[in-house]
Design an enzyme around this catalytic site. Structure first.
Site, PDB file in Angstrom:
ATOM      1  N   GLU A 233       0.886  -1.161   0.000  1.00 34.24           N
ATOM      2  CA  GLU A 233       0.000   0.000   0.000  1.00 34.24           C
ATOM      3  C   GLU A 233       0.921   1.207   0.000  1.00 34.24           C
ATOM      4  OE1 GLU A 233      -1.128   3.108   0.808  1.00 34.24           O
ATOM      5  OE2 GLU A 233      -1.946   2.634   2.781  1.00 34.24           O
ATOM      6  N   HIS A 382      -8.703   8.053   3.795  1.00 30.23           N
ATOM      7  CA  HIS A 382      -7.757   8.915   4.510  1.00 30.23           C
ATOM      8  C   HIS A 382      -6.900   9.737   3.557  1.00 30.23           C
ATOM      9  CE1 HIS A 382      -4.831   5.730   3.589  1.00 30.23           C
ATOM     10  NE2 HIS A 382      -3.888   6.591   3.910  1.00 30.23           N
TER      11      HIS A 382
END
Length: 442
Positions: A233, A382
């Protein structure tokens, strides 16, 4: 996960003439996320002619994750924010992010069964745990710490060659040792996060499957010569902030077997335009008069720093334009630097105060296409969106265009930062303007 409507994204070649709904098979049992996107050459997406839009404000239960943290000072957080459990809590509770990765792994266990996996930037080790649970042969979880001190060291050492003043040399030596001490702090904090990840692995009974490795990917040695899968990620704000993509590409070139899998394997950056008079007034124009004093010099700095924030989809004035699609399995490091043209067509009469960038990621190697969007019409993540305010307030009528180009590259002194050059022009009924602006993500 509840259905989520995503952005109508314009293909850069057609400027949005052929819109169709695309379904990311982002599902948890009977649930899925739906995206309105333009089909591009890099997509193998399922097309559905139903163009209804679902409510993007629907909520779902957050992922229940907890972290064990030790006593840390503000200096510790400054030196290595990624060692602080709060950062990981925010990412783990980002349901769009974490559930997508979980679904990629759990619903495509055939990709991972008896395979050797490299998790780049493992953090808490959540992706490694997912892989181990579906039967991966072994997972190497590398707790990466990002720093660019090598260039600083080089600068200091090279400066000795050009300065003959002993006072200047003394100052440079002092800077050198300060940098060295900072590096030690970073390494200690990296070790702390890696130790925490190791404890999590042990608590969940995967110590024989997951090996946690501390250090920079560019400096470590793996116990195996090759891996079958690289999962990471790596995405930052504006997709490329923090430059972790380079680390993934380095790992791919060094360890991935021929025809191995990189997850995710596609990432796309998009651009749109918004009306944002109130927020611009509050964040930018505020500096023109502060309690009667001229602080416009700060305004100039504020204009050059993009703002990461959540944009209301009702603020969107134009279509959404695809800027760049990256194939992580094939691209080179240099491909992350690019210039892309854009043409944003006004969908109503309004004002434009800023351009907004966001990204999508896709996992095309799965049985069904999986992925997510960070766009304003999608469920919040986010990453939010990246807002670039314009010097001009642009008045547009329906059908008029803002045309230009965006140049993106890592900052030369600090590759974690991103330099952006924006060129735009409008030749409309009420507004004619042409300008170049510079920004820096830091």
């Amino acid at each position: 996960m509840d259905s989520v409507s995503n952005n109508e994204i314009e293909n850069s070649a057609s400027y949005g003439k052929n819109q169709s709904k695309i379904k990311f098979q982002y599902e948890d049992d009977d649930e899925q996320v739906v995206q309105d996107e333009a089909v591009t050459e890099s997509s193998n997406l399922e097309v559905d002619e139903d163009i209804s839009m679902c409510d993007p404000t629907t909520t779902a239960a957050a992922v229940d994750e907890s972290m064990v943290g030790g006593d840390k000072t503000s200096a510790d957080y400054y030196f290595d924010s990624y060692s602080h459990f709060g950062i990981h809590e925010e990412m783990l509770k980002d349901v769009v992010r974490t559930k997508t990765y979980q679904n990629v792994i759990y619903k495509n266990s055939f990709l991972f069964k008896d395979k050797v996996v490299l998790d780049v930037g493992a953090g808490t080790g959540i992706l490694s745990l997912f892989c181990a649970k579906v039967g991966a042969k072994h997972v190497y979880a590398v707790c990466v710490f990002a720093c660019s001190m090598l260039s600083f060291y080089t600068f200091i050492l090279c400066s000795f060659l050009f300065f003959h003043d002993w006072y200047m040399i003394a100052i440079l030596w002092w800077l050198f040792w300060c940098a060295h001490i900072m590096m030690l702090y970073i390494e200690i904090e990296c070790s702390s996060m890696a130790d925490t990840a190791q404890e999590i692995v042990k608590l969940n009974g995967f110590s024989d499957v997951i090996t946690v490795i501390k250090g920079k990917v560019e400096e470590i040695d793996l116990p195996v010569p090759q891996v079958d899968i690289i999962i990471s990620e790596w995405m930052g704000y504006f997709l490329l902030y923090e430059n972790m993509l380079d680390t993934v590409l380095y790992a791919r070139d060094k360890w991935l077997v021929k025809d191995g899998v990189v997850l995710p394997d596609k990432a796309s950056l998009y651009l749109t335009a918004i009306e944002d008079a109130d927020y611009k007034e509050d964040k930018i124009e505020f500096w023109n008069s502060v309690y009667g004093f001229d602080m416009s010099c700060i305004r100039k700095q504020a204009m050059m720093e993009p703002i990461v924030d959540t944009v209301d989809q009702n603020q969107i004035v134009t279509n959404c334009q695809l800027l760049k699609t990256m194939d992580i399995s094939k691209m080179t490091s240099g491909d992350a630097s690019f210039t892309a043209p854009f043409k944003l067509i006004a969908e109503r009469d309004d004002y434009i105060h800023a351009l907004v960038a966001y990204f999508d990621v896709s996992f095309t190697k799965c049985h069904k296409l999986l992925g997510f969007s960070t766009g304003p019409k999608s469920r919040s993540t986010h990453w939010k969106q990246t807002v670039l305010y314009l010097e001009d307030v642009i008045t547009v009528c329906h059908g008029e265009a803002v045309v230009g180009s965006m140049t993106v590259a890592p900052n030369k002194k600090n590759p974690r930062d991103v330099d952006i050059m924006l060129k735009y022009s409008v030749n409309g009924k009420h507004c004619r303007v042409s300008r170049t602006q510079y920004y820096r993500m830091r």
